[in-house]
Design a protein around this motif. Sequence first.
Motif, PDB file in Angstrom:
ATOM      1  N   GLY A 217       0.719  -1.119  -0.094  1.00 14.60           N
ATOM      2  CA  GLY A 217       0.059   0.039   0.102  1.00 14.60           C
ATOM      3  C   GLY A 217       0.976   1.377  -0.035  1.00 14.60           C
ATOM      4  N   ALA A 218       0.137   2.337   0.597  1.00 18.49           N
ATOM      5  CA  ALA A 218       1.138   3.578   0.864  1.00 18.49           C
ATOM      6  C   ALA A 218       2.312   3.596   1.575  1.00 18.49           C
ATOM      7  CB  ALA A 218       0.182   4.469   1.149  1.00 18.49           C
ATOM      8  N   ASP A 219       3.401   4.150   1.177  1.00 21.96           N
ATOM      9  CA  ASP A 219       4.475   4.162   1.949  1.00 21.96           C
ATOM     10  C   ASP A 219       5.445   5.316   1.611  1.00 21.96           C
ATOM     11  OD1 ASP A 219       6.711   3.173   3.795  1.00 21.96           O
ATOM     12  OD2 ASP A 219       5.977   1.132   3.180  1.00 21.96           O
ATOM     13  N   TRP A 220       6.551   5.336   2.239  1.00 25.17           N
ATOM     14  CA  TRP A 220       7.417   6.694   2.266  1.00 25.17           C
ATOM     15  C   TRP A 220       8.347   6.245   1.243  1.00 25.17           C
ATOM     16  CZ3 TRP A 220       4.762   5.195   6.281  1.00 25.17           C
ATOM     17  CH2 TRP A 220       4.165   6.288   7.128  1.00 25.17           C
ATOM     18  N   VAL A 221       9.036   7.226   0.149  1.00 27.93           N
ATOM     19  CA  VAL A 221      10.013   7.264  -0.411  1.00 27.93           C
ATOM     20  C   VAL A 221      10.667   8.413  -0.328  1.00 27.93           C
ATOM     21  CG1 VAL A 221       9.052   5.702  -2.300  1.00 27.93           C
ATOM     22  CG2 VAL A 221       8.999   8.203  -2.483  1.00 27.93           C
ATOM     23  N   ALA A 222      12.255   8.417  -0.481  1.00 22.47           N
ATOM     24  CA  ALA A 222      13.022   9.623  -0.325  1.00 22.47           C
ATOM     25  C   ALA A 222      13.454  10.014  -1.865  1.00 22.47           C
ATOM     26  CB  ALA A 222      14.295   9.153   0.479  1.00 22.47           C
ATOM     27  N   THR A 223      13.832  11.272  -1.866  1.00 21.50           N
ATOM     28  CA  THR A 223      14.581  11.953  -3.190  1.00 21.50           C
ATOM     29  C   THR A 223      15.836  11.478  -3.302  1.00 21.50           C
ATOM     30  OG1 THR A 223      14.666  13.952  -2.131  1.00 21.50           O
ATOM     31  CG2 THR A 223      12.543  13.655  -3.360  1.00 21.50           C
ATOM     32  N   ASP A 224      16.374  11.237  -2.080  1.00 18.52           N
ATOM     33  CA  ASP A 224      18.015  10.983  -2.121  1.00 18.52           C
ATOM     34  C   ASP A 224      18.155   9.761  -1.474  1.00 18.52           C
ATOM     35  OD1 ASP A 224      19.282  13.408  -3.471  1.00 18.52           O
ATOM     36  OD2 ASP A 224      18.680  14.626  -1.502  1.00 18.52           O
ATOM     37  N   PRO A 225      19.258   8.850  -1.952  1.00 23.64           N
ATOM     38  CA  PRO A 225      19.469   7.665  -1.553  1.00 23.64           C
ATOM     39  C   PRO A 225      19.814   7.567   0.058  1.00 23.64           C
ATOM     40  CG  PRO A 225      20.870   7.859  -3.160  1.00 23.64           C
ATOM     41  CD  PRO A 225      19.818   9.066  -3.195  1.00 23.64           C
ATOM     42  N   GLU A 226      20.554   8.629   0.273  1.00 22.06           N
ATOM     43  CA  GLU A 226      21.193   8.893   1.693  1.00 22.06           C
ATOM     44  C   GLU A 226      20.204   8.868   2.739  1.00 22.06           C
ATOM     45  OE1 GLU A 226      24.120  10.030  -1.165  1.00 22.06           O
ATOM     46  OE2 GLU A 226      21.966  10.590  -0.959  1.00 22.06           O
ATOM     47  N   HIS A 227      18.881   9.137   2.457  1.00 20.46           N
ATOM     48  CA  HIS A 227      17.565   9.372   3.109  1.00 20.46           C
ATOM     49  C   HIS A 227      16.994   8.134   3.340  1.00 20.46           C
ATOM     50  CE1 HIS A 227      13.977  11.778   4.445  1.00 20.46           C
ATOM     51  NE2 HIS A 227      14.463  11.177   5.589  1.00 20.46           N
ATOM     52  N   SER A 228      17.001   7.162   2.353  1.00 23.32           N
ATOM     53  CA  SER A 228      16.408   6.102   2.322  1.00 23.32           C
ATOM     54  C   SER A 228      16.958   4.856   2.949  1.00 23.32           C
ATOM     55  CB  SER A 228      15.831   5.695   1.005  1.00 23.32           C
ATOM     56  OG  SER A 228      16.865   5.791   0.064  1.00 23.32           O
ATOM     57  N   VAL A 229      18.303   5.014   3.045  1.00 20.33           N
ATOM     58  CA  VAL A 229      19.168   3.817   3.335  1.00 20.33           C
ATOM     59  C   VAL A 229      19.279   3.769   5.188  1.00 20.33           C
ATOM     60  CG1 VAL A 229      20.837   3.770   1.352  1.00 20.33           C
ATOM     61  CG2 VAL A 229      21.209   5.198   3.422  1.00 20.33           C
ATOM     62  N   ILE A 230      18.807   4.736   5.718  1.00 22.46           N
ATOM     63  CA  ILE A 230      18.502   4.548   7.155  1.00 22.46           C
ATOM     64  C   ILE A 230      17.443   3.871   7.462  1.00 22.46           C
ATOM     65  CG2 ILE A 230      19.957   6.982   7.334  1.00 22.46           C
ATOM     66  CD1 ILE A 230      17.378   8.189   8.097  1.00 22.46           C
ATOM     67  N   PHE A 231      16.440   3.646   6.624  1.00 21.69           N
ATOM     68  CA  PHE A 231      15.377   2.687   6.889  1.00 21.69           C
ATOM     69  C   PHE A 231      15.705   1.478   6.318  1.00 21.69           C
ATOM     70  CE2 PHE A 231      13.905   7.130   6.579  1.00 21.69           C
ATOM     71  CZ  PHE A 231      13.134   7.213   7.663  1.00 21.69           C
ATOM     72  N   CYS A 232      16.851   1.334   6.006  1.00 20.40           N
ATOM     73  CA  CYS A 232      17.285  -0.391   5.477  1.00 20.40           C
ATOM     74  C   CYS A 232      17.677  -0.850   6.522  1.00 20.40           C
ATOM     75  CB  CYS A 232      18.274   0.013   4.155  1.00 20.40           C
ATOM     76  SG  CYS A 232      18.601  -1.546   3.261  1.00 20.40           S
ATOM     77  N   ARG A 233      16.958  -1.601   7.165  1.00 15.77           N
ATOM     78  CA  ARG A 233      17.093  -2.287   8.545  1.00 15.77           C
ATOM     79  C   ARG A 233      16.676  -3.918   8.334  1.00 15.77           C
ATOM     80  NH1 ARG A 233      14.467   2.513  11.723  1.00 15.77           N
ATOM     81  NH2 ARG A 233      15.659   4.233  11.093  1.00 15.77           N
ATOM     82  N   GLY A 234      17.507  -4.477   8.711  1.00 16.29           N
ATOM     83  CA  GLY A 234      17.152  -6.002   8.751  1.00 16.29           C
ATOM     84  C   GLY A 234      18.081  -6.642   9.875  1.00 16.29           C
ATOM     85  N   SER A 235      18.510  -7.754   9.301  1.00 15.70           N
ATOM     86  CA  SER A 235      19.602  -8.388  10.145  1.00 15.70           C
ATOM     87  C   SER A 235      20.912  -8.458   9.657  1.00 15.70           C
ATOM     88  CB  SER A 235      19.011 -10.067  10.621  1.00 15.70           C
ATOM     89  OG  SER A 235      19.027 -10.806   9.233  1.00 15.70           O
ATOM     90  N   SER A 236      21.929  -8.623  10.473  1.00 21.34           N
ATOM     91  CA  SER A 236      23.281  -8.712  10.149  1.00 21.34           C
ATOM     92  C   SER A 236      23.361 -10.032   9.153  1.00 21.34           C
ATOM     93  CB  SER A 236      24.514  -8.770  11.574  1.00 21.34           C
ATOM     94  OG  SER A 236      23.877  -9.717  12.106  1.00 21.34           O
TER      95      SER A 236
END
Length: 552
Positions: free
Chosen positions: A93-112
């Motif tokens: 559904g709806a979600d957030w996107v960034a205009t710069d990848p430096e912003h979106s990568v801080i939401f790139c969270r998972g496991s090591s």
Amino acid sequence: MRQATFAGVALALLTQNFTRASQVPLRVDSDSWNLDVSPNINATGRLVFDTVSSFLQHWPNTRYRNGHNLVPGTVPVGTLLYHGRGDSNLPAGADWVATDPEHSVIFCRGSSEAGCWHLTLIASRPLKVLYFDGSSAAKMRDGPMDSQDVVGWGKVSPERFFDEKKRIFDLCNWGKSLEIDGYVRMEMDFEIMLCDFKEGVDVVAMANLASQGRGGPGGPRRRPQDVVHTDNSTFPPLALASVSQVIQSGSWHNRYPGDRRIKLDLTRLISFYDTSLVPSLVSKRFGLERWDHRLLGISSEDIAAVLGKLTDAYTAPPQAGSGVDWDTLFKVIVDRYGDRFELLRYVLNATSDADPLVTAKNAMSQFRVMLHPYILHAAAPVPGSADTAWATPVYKFCATSHTSYIRRSAALSALLTASEHLLLNAVEEVNREICRMVVGMWAEGVTAGLDDALPVDPPIAHDSAVLMRKWQTTVNDLMTWLDWSVWIKCRPACGFEEMCYLPTWPFGGGGGGRGGPPPRDSPDGPPASPVHPDSVAEPDYLRPQPQCVRRL
């Protein structure tokens, strides 16, 4: 003879212009050409001017976080957008996107072990968006979310400042019939609340990256100095570097032209500073500093009027408008006077041991530089008189230089949209006040015999020190009234390894404003949002001042 003839023609044109302009409603007083008459205390043209000239620029919208404008716009075909997440699924559904990848990568969270996923999207067609100005993605109860509340919920709901999942759902639901694809907001950098990842965008890449960690930029409160210091052991190194980079990526859009990946249509602008559209807020902001201007207290009637106008902006037959490049016109005014007023203030604040007469003459040379294109040959003082009414034609010529043709051309005026009338009024109000104050000081100096290019015999007796202090106050008052963010700088300038920074959410103070955010794992918050659990905001966070922080 040629000069006298030109002056006569110019004065005739001015008279003609104001006669014709009377056919178009002007929000000015009948005696507005009196050098002693200041703007109405409730006039908002300067606020419209400053907010519009600040659109999509990170610095001024960080300084004044509470937005007051709704602006339809588009994201052009081919624009890249970015989205970080913990799995490889496309958002359902709806979600957030960034205009710069430096912003979106801080939401790139998972496991090591498995890492995280970072999506690169591309606009496959023009995306229809609505821009909320200010720091409209700052999760604070003090006003940054007000305009979104009005659009999505029909009222200002400060207690729901962190209800992001419901906010994006309701905004997208409201705009569905209008075919709005998303909503542009700003926090550390710009983002878009994208309503459907299967409409208008294609996936260019889905990269499996090293995870930023569970907490990302959350956790204990950090000052901006701490955020960018690499010796801070409480942050995971990768997350720390990412936070530093998103702050820097936001700074790329600090000044004009800002983030140009969003194209705004100023002919459909809606401003909560429009007193004819939103009269209920006039009394609510009376006497308040601009930091505290917000939409709380807006009447239900005004909300209905705003939403009706906003709906019309997307559904009414397209209006070409006048074709005036308002964005550039606003920039021309700021460029013309921004640096000059800084220099004038510097000249007038000369050291105490400087000769006041020399300083006053230096100031006069700056007045003449600004006014030279408008000083008509026929305008001359009356010898021995302190009356400055003789300078009124200069005032008029200066004040109307950028807009007189728009006013007097019936064909062009007929094409102006309601939003353009608001923009025209803003330019006129700002230019009038600049010219009134500068012409007034220059005329005083002329009658005192301080302008070598326009000698007066006999000059009016004066005390240069007293006149200097008066001009200091006048210039400071004018710059305070204009309140342009181009004057807000780090002084002294930052070193090469530093950047000039304004504290912004979520760094530099409590993320929740007065009251604080819910716990980080609250179901009411957006997934993996970079929040702080503090309950009290720091004063410099609510009144951000520039400071140098390290880049390395």
